[in-house]
Design a protein around this motif. Structure first.
Motif, PDB file in Angstrom:
ATOM      1  N   ALA A 129       0.819  -1.207   0.000  1.00 49.29           N
ATOM      2  CA  ALA A 129       0.000   0.000   0.000  1.00 49.29           C
ATOM      3  C   ALA A 129       0.856   1.262   0.000  1.00 49.29           C
ATOM      4  N   THR A 130       0.215   2.366  -0.353  1.00 50.11           N
ATOM      5  CA  THR A 130       0.853   3.677  -0.335  1.00 50.11           C
ATOM      6  C   THR A 130       0.073   4.596   0.596  1.00 50.11           C
ATOM      7  N   VAL A 131       0.779   5.240   1.516  1.00 56.97           N
ATOM      8  CA  VAL A 131       0.169   6.201   2.435  1.00 56.97           C
ATOM      9  C   VAL A 131       0.323   7.596   1.842  1.00 56.97           C
ATOM     10  N   HIS A 132      -0.801   8.251   1.598  1.00 57.23           N
ATOM     11  CA  HIS A 132      -0.787   9.613   1.049  1.00 57.23           C
ATOM     12  C   HIS A 132      -1.002  10.615   2.184  1.00 57.23           C
ATOM     13  N   THR A 133      -0.204  11.664   2.181  1.00 61.35           N
ATOM     14  CA  THR A 133      -0.341  12.726   3.172  1.00 61.35           C
ATOM     15  C   THR A 133      -0.608  14.052   2.455  1.00 61.35           C
ATOM     16  N   ASN A 134      -0.732  15.121   3.225  1.00 60.61           N
ATOM     17  CA  ASN A 134      -0.925  16.435   2.635  1.00 60.61           C
ATOM     18  C   ASN A 134       0.347  16.960   1.977  1.00 60.61           C
ATOM     19  N   LYS A 135       1.458  16.205   2.104  1.00 57.07           N
ATOM     20  CA  LYS A 135       2.730  16.642   1.551  1.00 57.07           C
ATOM     21  C   LYS A 135       3.332  15.702   0.515  1.00 57.07           C
ATOM     22  N   ARG A 136       3.043  14.381   0.622  1.00 56.09           N
ATOM     23  CA  ARG A 136       3.750  13.412  -0.226  1.00 56.09           C
ATOM     24  C   ARG A 136       3.056  12.054  -0.179  1.00 56.09           C
ATOM     25  N   SER A 137       3.653  11.094  -0.895  1.00 57.96           N
ATOM     26  CA  SER A 137       3.200   9.699  -0.874  1.00 57.96           C
ATOM     27  C   SER A 137       4.333   8.835  -0.335  1.00 57.96           C
ATOM     28  N   ILE A 138       4.001   7.898   0.569  1.00 60.32           N
ATOM     29  CA  ILE A 138       5.009   7.082   1.240  1.00 60.32           C
ATOM     30  C   ILE A 138       4.629   5.613   1.108  1.00 60.32           C
ATOM     31  N   LEU A 147       9.080   0.975  16.750  1.00 59.59           N
ATOM     32  CA  LEU A 147       8.064   0.951  17.788  1.00 59.59           C
ATOM     33  C   LEU A 147       7.393   2.318  17.933  1.00 59.59           C
ATOM     34  N   PHE A 148       6.097   2.406  17.638  1.00 57.19           N
ATOM     35  CA  PHE A 148       5.335   3.648  17.705  1.00 57.19           C
ATOM     36  C   PHE A 148       5.978   4.785  16.895  1.00 57.19           C
ATOM     37  N   GLU A 149       6.741   4.450  15.898  1.00 58.51           N
ATOM     38  CA  GLU A 149       7.429   5.466  15.092  1.00 58.51           C
ATOM     39  C   GLU A 149       7.103   5.267  13.618  1.00 58.51           C
ATOM     40  N   THR A 150       6.788   6.378  12.943  1.00 54.56           N
ATOM     41  CA  THR A 150       6.516   6.342  11.508  1.00 54.56           C
ATOM     42  C   THR A 150       7.369   7.385  10.802  1.00 54.56           C
ATOM     43  N   ALA A 151       7.238   7.441   9.486  1.00 54.57           N
ATOM     44  CA  ALA A 151       7.995   8.403   8.683  1.00 54.57           C
ATOM     45  C   ALA A 151       7.340   9.781   8.663  1.00 54.57           C
ATOM     46  N   LEU A 152       6.213   9.937   9.335  1.00 52.72           N
ATOM     47  CA  LEU A 152       5.519  11.229   9.340  1.00 52.72           C
ATOM     48  C   LEU A 152       6.382  12.315   9.963  1.00 52.72           C
ATOM     49  N   GLU A 153       6.383  13.466   9.319  1.00 51.81           N
ATOM     50  CA  GLU A 153       7.115  14.616   9.833  1.00 51.81           C
ATOM     51  C   GLU A 153       6.181  15.492  10.666  1.00 51.81           C
ATOM     52  N   GLU A 154       6.748  16.443  11.368  1.00 48.44           N
ATOM     53  CA  GLU A 154       5.955  17.335  12.208  1.00 48.44           C
ATOM     54  C   GLU A 154       4.896  18.049  11.369  1.00 48.44           C
ATOM     55  N   GLY A 155       3.639  17.937  11.800  1.00 50.34           N
ATOM     56  CA  GLY A 155       2.557  18.618  11.110  1.00 50.34           C
ATOM     57  C   GLY A 155       2.046  17.915   9.871  1.00 50.34           C
ATOM     58  N   GLU A 156       2.607  16.754   9.541  1.00 48.64           N
ATOM     59  CA  GLU A 156       2.180  16.025   8.344  1.00 48.64           C
ATOM     60  C   GLU A 156       0.915  15.229   8.653  1.00 48.64           C
ATOM     61  N   LEU A 157      -0.034  15.288   7.739  1.00 49.51           N
ATOM     62  CA  LEU A 157      -1.352  14.716   7.965  1.00 49.51           C
ATOM     63  C   LEU A 157      -1.657  13.630   6.931  1.00 49.51           C
ATOM     64  N   ILE A 158      -1.993  12.428   7.394  1.00 45.76           N
ATOM     65  CA  ILE A 158      -2.405  11.350   6.492  1.00 45.76           C
ATOM     66  C   ILE A 158      -3.771  11.707   5.908  1.00 45.76           C
ATOM     67  N   THR A 159      -3.900  11.576   4.585  1.00 45.65           N
ATOM     68  CA  THR A 159      -5.175  11.881   3.928  1.00 45.65           C
ATOM     69  C   THR A 159      -5.891  10.627   3.429  1.00 45.65           C
ATOM     70  N   LYS A 160      -5.121   9.625   2.963  1.00 49.06           N
ATOM     71  CA  LYS A 160      -5.740   8.393   2.457  1.00 49.06           C
ATOM     72  C   LYS A 160      -4.686   7.306   2.339  1.00 49.06           C
ATOM     73  N   VAL A 161      -5.167   6.074   2.167  1.00 44.30           N
ATOM     74  CA  VAL A 161      -4.286   4.927   1.949  1.00 44.30           C
ATOM     75  C   VAL A 161      -4.783   4.199   0.705  1.00 44.30           C
ATOM     76  N   ALA A 162      -3.867   3.919  -0.224  1.00 47.32           N
ATOM     77  CA  ALA A 162      -4.211   3.240  -1.474  1.00 47.32           C
ATOM     78  C   ALA A 162      -3.640   1.829  -1.469  1.00 47.32           C
ATOM     79  N   PHE A 163      -4.508   0.832  -1.700  1.00 48.00           N
ATOM     80  CA  PHE A 163      -4.121  -0.578  -1.698  1.00 48.00           C
ATOM     81  C   PHE A 163      -4.231  -1.162  -3.110  1.00 48.00           C
ATOM     82  N   PRO A 164      -3.141  -1.652  -3.693  1.00 43.10           N
ATOM     83  CA  PRO A 164      -3.265  -2.417  -4.943  1.00 43.10           C
ATOM     84  C   PRO A 164      -4.112  -3.666  -4.681  1.00 43.10           C
ATOM     85  N   ILE A 165      -4.995  -3.995  -5.599  1.00 44.12           N
ATOM     86  CA  ILE A 165      -5.858  -5.162  -5.417  1.00 44.12           C
ATOM     87  C   ILE A 165      -5.077  -6.421  -5.781  1.00 44.12           C
TER      88      ILE A 165
END
Length: 262
Positions: A129-138, A147-165
């Motif tokens: 899957a790809t995690v889309h934020t207000n700044k980029r796609s990851i 552990l409890f850590e992601t690639a999100l930066e300060e103030g970055e907001l997840i908008t949607k998640v795209a899953f290949p079928i």
């Protein structure tokens, strides 16, 4: 609970512009609210995402399933689109927590928290899957760091998640009877680009089981997993299960996931 300010924006741009260094986004609140109540966490301001309609919804375009970050677990679990496109994902989400958690928790809040025993990370990694934020796609594998850590930066907001079928997929977990978190959960997916086996609950963060992937790439069957073990040296150990017990559960849950996918 310590005092804090509260805002409820109606758009992603407004939400991103109001967040500060000591502020937190509030999605479903299934982890954040209890930690605030117990004074294990403190914020200057909560930015409630519940009023942002553009962050909700499920859609498919033939080869990809997209889920908005504020879509609740129960909505995903009951979605006809999800059940048709990726039945294993609907099954996974239907076993997240209990009814109360599924009605309030969201996909965005779950993956942003990255609890080591959460179900969603296994699905994201196995399905590519790809995690889309207000700044980029990851990519999912880059998104979950530790552990409890992601690639999100300060103030970055997840908008949607795209899953290949996928061509086929399956999920199986051994739940903690009290919390229903995964002591071990394994998601197996076969796609045009190969087979992925993602494990949650066993280690500090979701990880892939490469030996199982190699075996299943040549023969997608339970028999292909015979004799494959998981190294227990880096796995979690607590009052619920030892590292060795979790290592064995990886094999058991992987076999059940393959059976479900087949």
């Amino acid at each position: 609970m310590y005092s804090f300010d509260y805002e409820r924006p109606t758009g992603t741009n407004e939400a991103a512009s109001t967040i500060g260094a000591d502020d937190r986004f509030l999605a479903g609140g299934q982890t954040l609210i209890p930690t605030l109540k117990l004074r294990l966490s403190q914020v200057d301001k909560l930015v409630d995402l519940g009023g942002i309609e553009e962050l909700r919804g499920i859609s498919t375009n033939g080869s990809e399933l997209t889920i908005g970050a504020m879509t609740t677990h129960v909505t995903v679990a009951n979605s006809a689109e999800v059940k048709s496109a990726i039945p294993a994902l609907a099954y996974l989400v239907s076993h997240v927590g209990d009814a109360q958690v599924r009605n309030r928790g969201t996909i965005g809040g779950s993956i942003a928290n990255n609890d080591p025993a959460a179900d969603y990370p296994a699905a994201l990694v196995a399905l590519g899957a790809t995690v889309h934020t207000n700044k980029r796609s990851i990519s999912a594998e880059d998104f979950f760091v530790d552990l409890f850590e992601t690639a999100l930066e300060e103030g970055e907001l997840i908008t949607k998640v795209a899953f290949p079928i996928p061509e086929k997929a399956g999920y199986s977990k051994f739940p903690n009877p009290a919390s229903r978190f995964a002591l071990v959960g394994v998601f197996v997916a076969k796609t045009a680009s190969g087979v992925k086996v993602a494990v949650t609950g066993a280690g500090p963060c979701v990880f892939r089981q490469s030996a199982m992937e190699e075996a299943l790439s040549g023969n997608f069957s339970v028999d292909a997993l015979s004799g494959i073990t998981t190294d227990a040296s880096n796995l979690n150990a607590d009052i619920h299960a030892s590292a060795e017990y979790r290592a064995n559960l990886v094999s058991v849950m992987a076999a059940r996931a393959v059976k479900a996918a087949s």
